[in-house]
Design a protein around this motif. Structure first.
Motif, PDB file in Angstrom:
ATOM      1  N   SER A  93       0.847  -0.994   0.393  1.00 14.22           N
ATOM      2  CA  SER A  93      -0.124  -0.140  -0.455  1.00 14.22           C
ATOM      3  C   SER A  93       0.939   1.392   0.105  1.00 14.22           C
ATOM      4  O   SER A  93       0.412   2.381  -0.616  1.00 14.22           O
ATOM      5  N   ARG A  94       1.963   1.430   0.672  1.00 15.18           N
ATOM      6  CA  ARG A  94       2.781   2.354   0.940  1.00 15.18           C
ATOM      7  C   ARG A  94       3.638   2.315  -1.197  1.00 15.18           C
ATOM      8  O   ARG A  94       3.350   3.244  -1.459  1.00 15.18           O
ATOM      9  N   PHE A  95       4.012   1.969  -2.080  1.00 15.79           N
ATOM     10  CA  PHE A  95       4.220   1.654  -2.864  1.00 15.79           C
ATOM     11  C   PHE A  95       3.105   2.259  -3.371  1.00 15.79           C
ATOM     12  O   PHE A  95       3.267   2.670  -4.996  1.00 15.79           O
ATOM     13  N   ASP A  96       1.873   1.749  -3.669  1.00 21.92           N
ATOM     14  CA  ASP A  96       0.672   2.254  -4.323  1.00 21.92           C
ATOM     15  C   ASP A  96       0.408   3.990  -3.780  1.00 21.92           C
ATOM     16  O   ASP A  96       0.779   4.569  -4.667  1.00 21.92           O
ATOM     17  N   GLU A  97       0.791   4.259  -2.947  1.00 29.04           N
ATOM     18  CA  GLU A  97       0.499   5.606  -2.415  1.00 29.04           C
ATOM     19  C   GLU A  97       2.145   6.442  -3.136  1.00 29.04           C
ATOM     20  O   GLU A  97       1.481   7.373  -3.747  1.00 29.04           O
ATOM     21  N   LEU A  98       2.837   5.946  -2.881  1.00 27.88           N
ATOM     22  CA  LEU A  98       4.053   6.631  -3.236  1.00 27.88           C
ATOM     23  C   LEU A  98       4.315   6.904  -4.669  1.00 27.88           C
ATOM     24  O   LEU A  98       4.003   8.028  -5.706  1.00 27.88           O
ATOM     25  N   ARG A  99       3.600   5.358  -5.721  1.00 23.72           N
ATOM     26  CA  ARG A  99       3.555   5.655  -6.838  1.00 23.72           C
ATOM     27  C   ARG A  99       2.123   6.714  -7.858  1.00 23.72           C
ATOM     28  O   ARG A  99       2.855   7.227  -8.082  1.00 23.72           O
ATOM     29  N   GLN A 100       1.119   6.908  -6.835  1.00 21.40           N
ATOM     30  CA  GLN A 100      -0.300   7.753  -6.627  1.00 21.40           C
ATOM     31  C   GLN A 100       0.616   9.223  -7.369  1.00 21.40           C
ATOM     32  O   GLN A 100      -0.028   9.793  -7.589  1.00 21.40           O
ATOM     33  N   LEU A 101       1.847   9.263  -5.793  1.00 13.54           N
ATOM     34  CA  LEU A 101       2.204  10.570  -5.429  1.00 13.54           C
ATOM     35  C   LEU A 101       2.701  10.898  -6.184  1.00 13.54           C
ATOM     36  O   LEU A 101       3.417  12.283  -6.797  1.00 13.54           O
ATOM     37  N   HIS A 102       3.500  10.094  -6.941  1.00 11.05           N
ATOM     38  CA  HIS A 102       4.457  10.184  -8.460  1.00 11.05           C
ATOM     39  C   HIS A 102       3.928  10.966  -9.925  1.00 11.05           C
ATOM     40  O   HIS A 102       4.262  11.535 -10.100  1.00 11.05           O
ATOM     41  N   SER A 103       2.773  10.049  -9.424  1.00  8.09           N
ATOM     42  CA  SER A 103       2.296  10.347 -10.777  1.00  8.09           C
ATOM     43  C   SER A 103       1.599  11.703 -11.139  1.00  8.09           C
ATOM     44  O   SER A 103       1.431  11.758 -12.169  1.00  8.09           O
ATOM     45  N   ALA A 104       0.554  11.822 -10.004  1.00  9.85           N
ATOM     46  CA  ALA A 104       0.408  13.425  -9.389  1.00  9.85           C
ATOM     47  C   ALA A 104       2.107  14.380 -10.060  1.00  9.85           C
ATOM     48  O   ALA A 104       1.940  15.563 -10.541  1.00  9.85           O
ATOM     49  N   ASP A 105       2.478  14.174  -8.930  1.00 11.12           N
ATOM     50  CA  ASP A 105       4.088  15.492  -8.842  1.00 11.12           C
ATOM     51  C   ASP A 105       4.536  15.615 -11.279  1.00 11.12           C
ATOM     52  O   ASP A 105       4.539  16.029 -11.066  1.00 11.12           O
ATOM     53  N   MET A 106       4.387  14.045 -11.180  1.00  5.61           N
ATOM     54  CA  MET A 106       4.959  13.714 -12.885  1.00  5.61           C
ATOM     55  C   MET A 106       4.040  14.423 -14.159  1.00  5.61           C
ATOM     56  O   MET A 106       4.094  15.384 -14.407  1.00  5.61           O
ATOM     57  N   GLN A 107       2.908  14.567 -13.533  1.00  7.93           N
ATOM     58  CA  GLN A 107       1.622  15.260 -14.634  1.00  7.93           C
ATOM     59  C   GLN A 107       1.736  16.952 -14.247  1.00  7.93           C
ATOM     60  O   GLN A 107       1.563  17.514 -14.917  1.00  7.93           O
ATOM     61  N   LYS A 108       2.164  16.754 -12.772  1.00  8.49           N
ATOM     62  CA  LYS A 108       2.025  18.167 -12.905  1.00  8.49           C
ATOM     63  C   LYS A 108       3.547  19.142 -13.175  1.00  8.49           C
ATOM     64  O   LYS A 108       3.344  20.187 -13.956  1.00  8.49           O
ATOM     65  N   LEU A 109       4.501  18.159 -13.068  1.00  6.19           N
ATOM     66  CA  LEU A 109       5.247  18.871 -14.160  1.00  6.19           C
ATOM     67  C   LEU A 109       5.161  18.728 -15.416  1.00  6.19           C
ATOM     68  O   LEU A 109       5.575  19.480 -15.993  1.00  6.19           O
ATOM     69  N   LEU A 110       4.335  17.628 -16.040  1.00  7.55           N
ATOM     70  CA  LEU A 110       4.151  17.724 -17.737  1.00  7.55           C
ATOM     71  C   LEU A 110       3.306  19.070 -17.904  1.00  7.55           C
ATOM     72  O   LEU A 110       3.373  19.823 -18.773  1.00  7.55           O
ATOM     73  N   ASP A 111       2.101  19.357 -17.061  1.00  6.30           N
ATOM     74  CA  ASP A 111       1.326  20.446 -17.208  1.00  6.30           C
ATOM     75  C   ASP A 111       2.333  21.937 -17.136  1.00  6.30           C
ATOM     76  O   ASP A 111       2.328  22.409 -17.457  1.00  6.30           O
ATOM     77  N   ARG A 112       3.897  21.582 -16.191  1.00  2.00           N
ATOM     78  CA  ARG A 112       4.271  23.535 -16.411  1.00  2.00           C
ATOM     79  C   ARG A 112       5.477  22.951 -17.524  1.00  2.00           C
ATOM     80  O   ARG A 112       5.520  24.214 -18.242  1.00  2.00           O
ATOM     81  N   ILE A 113       5.645  22.016 -18.281  1.00  2.00           N
ATOM     82  CA  ILE A 113       6.143  21.939 -19.090  1.00  2.00           C
ATOM     83  C   ILE A 113       5.541  22.354 -20.724  1.00  2.00           C
ATOM     84  O   ILE A 113       6.016  23.141 -21.130  1.00  2.00           O
ATOM     85  N   ASP A 114       4.252  22.249 -20.249  1.00  2.00           N
ATOM     86  CA  ASP A 114       3.416  22.916 -21.344  1.00  2.00           C
ATOM     87  C   ASP A 114       3.035  23.875 -21.591  1.00  2.00           C
ATOM     88  O   ASP A 114       3.405  24.284 -22.739  1.00  2.00           O
ATOM     89  N   GLN A 115       2.915  24.634 -20.289  1.00  2.00           N
ATOM     90  CA  GLN A 115       2.567  25.944 -19.486  1.00  2.00           C
ATOM     91  C   GLN A 115       4.102  26.202 -20.373  1.00  2.00           C
ATOM     92  O   GLN A 115       3.772  27.840 -21.722  1.00  2.00           O
TER      93      GLN A 115
END
Length: 152
Positions: A93-115
């Motif tokens: 469950s910690r790995f899943d939580e970490l994966r979700q946090l990582h996915s959210a951070d990656m999405q924010k980073l990709l959004d910032r790169i697009d901007q």
């Protein structure tokens, strides 16, 4: 076979050998007192029977003790397995939580790169328009001055 088992077997063999060598003496009848009545019986045979009975009691005790230890060992093994499974689930469950946090951070980073990409393209387009306007203005000035046109 360990040392203790070998020692027990050796003592039993020695008792059996002693009994076999002295069987006639062991079987000799003797006057015995049971406390409430006198009895004529072979004292050696009675003592030999008491040794065998004591050995049987100890053997039963060892078997019961060993069975209890095995039962306790199984119980502890089951608890350990349950704890291990619980720890594995928590880790998963910690790995899943970490994966979700990582996915959210990656999405924010990709959004910032697009901007930033859009802003950079916009700035490049604005600079290109400014350069084209400046070149057009220079071209107009040059044409008004009477020299041939550069662009066009």
């Amino acid at each position: 076979m360990n040392l203790r088992s070998g020692l027990v077997i050796l003592v039993m063999v020695l008792i059996a050998a002693f009994s076999a060598l002295n069987w006639s003496v062991l079987m000799a009848p003797t006057d015995l007192s049971l406390g409430f009545a006198p009895v004529k019986a072979p004292l050696g045979l009675i003592m030999l029977a008491l040794i065998v009975a004591l050995a049987a009691v100890f053997l039963i005790y060892i078997v019961v003790l060993q069975a209890g230890m095995m039962s306790e060992s199984r119980r502890v093994a089951k608890e350990l397995k349950a704890q291990r499974e619980l720890a594995d689930k928590a880790e998963a469950s910690r790995f899943d939580e970490l994966r979700q946090l990582h996915s959210a951070d990656m999405q924010k980073l990709l959004d910032r790169i697009d901007q930033l990409d859009r802003e950079m393209r916009s700035a490049i387009e604005a600079n290109a328009n400014g350069i084209n306007a400046t070149l057009g203005e220079l071209d107009d000035r040059i044409q008004r001055a009477g020299t041939p046109r550069l662009m066009g």
